[in-house]
Design a protein around this motif. Structure first.
Motif: not given
Length: 413
Positions: A338-356
């Motif tokens: 599914l498509t998601w929007v991450l809102y907030g402090e996304v700067k320097n956010l570590e994203i796991p490999e399971s999330i594109e």
């Protein structure tokens, strides 16, 4: 000419709408059914507060007067709460009466029991008015999509929350101001919890699940989130990118079972729910043969709900069908991306490999593709991030970064 004898439980907004509709549409009933439709009695809680326009109709506060009527074919339920509605309708079924209800909370809890009891006693159950008011979504799913496999269902099922989100976006007002306006107009109760926190939409989603899948998901596993945390800042930000907040109930059957959520989502202009505004309700159905069907209309009110009830009456009388306990019209799917929007402090956010990572909408909003489980794991670990599912296609403008092919850590802004 023969007559259909009816008892009406409740004489509030919906009850009055049913009473007036039956009274003013006798010619239509006679033309379609070849019968008159007569309300024999009305049950109310407080006799002093009500007066019926017809002196020959019994007004009572005792259900015993209803169930002991000499002639009784159909009992219409227009009261609220799990009880005493369930008890009353159970007694009506055992007497051999057809029943029609607009009570979503009661039917979400006890619908399967009532349908089973009705089958045992050879009577029918109408419950179109429990979901989306005057929109014929139940009949569409039960009668018109028998061969189609339902892939998923999305619905705006509460007009109050939709009105609030619309006013916040159009008039730039806060949640509390929009809620006050909804209360002034009579769209929201003095205690608006059921509407704005998703309980009302949740009950309706459970009823839809019974119709589509023949059963409900585990209530404890349904994600239920209201709209009170949505800020004007968020609405204005996403409006600039052509996205609107909607409070959406979603249903889909995966290999892991029935997935259901009631939550605020972001919707783009390509999705059928994008243009559903104010107190309107809508249901978007994706099926394997027909594709997408979208039904939109008034989700509540005196006459929209009365319309659903009297149409159920016509169906009961013309078809005399065996009660449908719910047929599984759904196709199975693996847990979808599914498509998601991450809102907030996304700067320097570590994203796991399971999330594109698909792209960055702006410095505070990141677009990603992932399974819901992966998103839930991320949101549980990281504070300062709010997650919204995105329905519909989204196209980045020329000034925004459109792809992050390999990076899984967003730095800078």
């Amino acid at each position: 000419m023969s007559t259909i004898h009816i008892a009406l439980l409740g004489y509030g907004t919906v009850g009055k709408g049913v009473y007036q509709t039956i009274k003013t549409h006798q010619k239509r009933f006679k033309a379609i059914l070849g019968k008159e439709v007569k309300i024999e009695a009305v049950l109310v809680k407080n006799l002093e507060k009500h007066q019926l326009p017809d002196p020959d109709v019994i007004l009572t506060n005792k259900f015993e007067d209803i169930i002991s009527l000499p002639k009784l074919d159909v009992v219409i339920d227009a009261i609220v709460g799990k009880q005493p509605g369930f008890s009353y309708l159970s007694q009506a079924i055992k007497r051999g009466c057809h029943i029609i209800t607009a009570n979503k909370q009661m039917f979400a809890h006890y619908g399967r029991e009532l349908l089973s009891l009705a089958e045992k006693h050879g009577v029918s159950v109408g419950f179109e008015a429990t979901v989306a008011g005057g929109i014929p979504v139940i009949q569409t799913l039960r009668k018109l999509l028998s061969v189609n496999h339902i892939k998923k269902v999305h619905g705006i099922l509460n007009g109050t929350s939709n009105f609030i989100l619309t006013k916040m976006r159009e008039e730039g007002c806060s949640f509390s101001d929009a809620l006050s306006l909804a209360q002034e107009k009579g769209y929201a109760e003095a205690d608006p919890t059921n509407d704005v926190e998703g309980f009302d939409a949740f009950y309706k989603a459970m009823i839809l699940s019974e119709v589509v899948y023949g059963k409900q998901p585990d209530w404890e596993k349904v994600r239920k989130q209201g709209i009170s945390s949505i800020t004007l800042e968020q609405i204005e930000l996403f409006s600039k990118f052509g996205l609107r907040f909607k409070h959406v109930a979603s249903l889909e059957k995966t290999t892991k079972g029935i997935h259901c959520s009631v939550k605020p989502v972001l919707v783009s202009s390509s999705h059928p729910l994008f243009h559903v505004e104010d107190v309107q309700n809508a249901v978007s159905i994706d099926a394997d043969i027909v594709g997408n069907i979208s039904l939109q209309g008034p989700g509540a009110g005196m006459f929209p709900t009365a319309s659903a009830i009297v149409e159920d009456l016509i169906q009961l009388e013309t078809e005399r069908a065996r009660p449908d306990e719910g047929a599984d019209h759904a196709s199975f799917a693996h847990e979808p991306l599914l498509t998601w929007v991450l809102y907030g402090e996304v700067k320097n956010l570590e994203i796991p490999e399971s999330i594109e990572i698909i792209g960055k909408i702006n410095a505070k909003a990141l677009l990603v593709l992932a399974k819901e489980e992966s998103i839930e794991n991320l949101s549980n670990k990281i504070k300062g991030i709010t997650v919204y599912q995105l329905l519909g296609d989204f196209t980045f403008s020329g000034t925004e970064e459109s792809r992050f092919p390999s990076a899984h850590s967003i730095t800078g802004s």
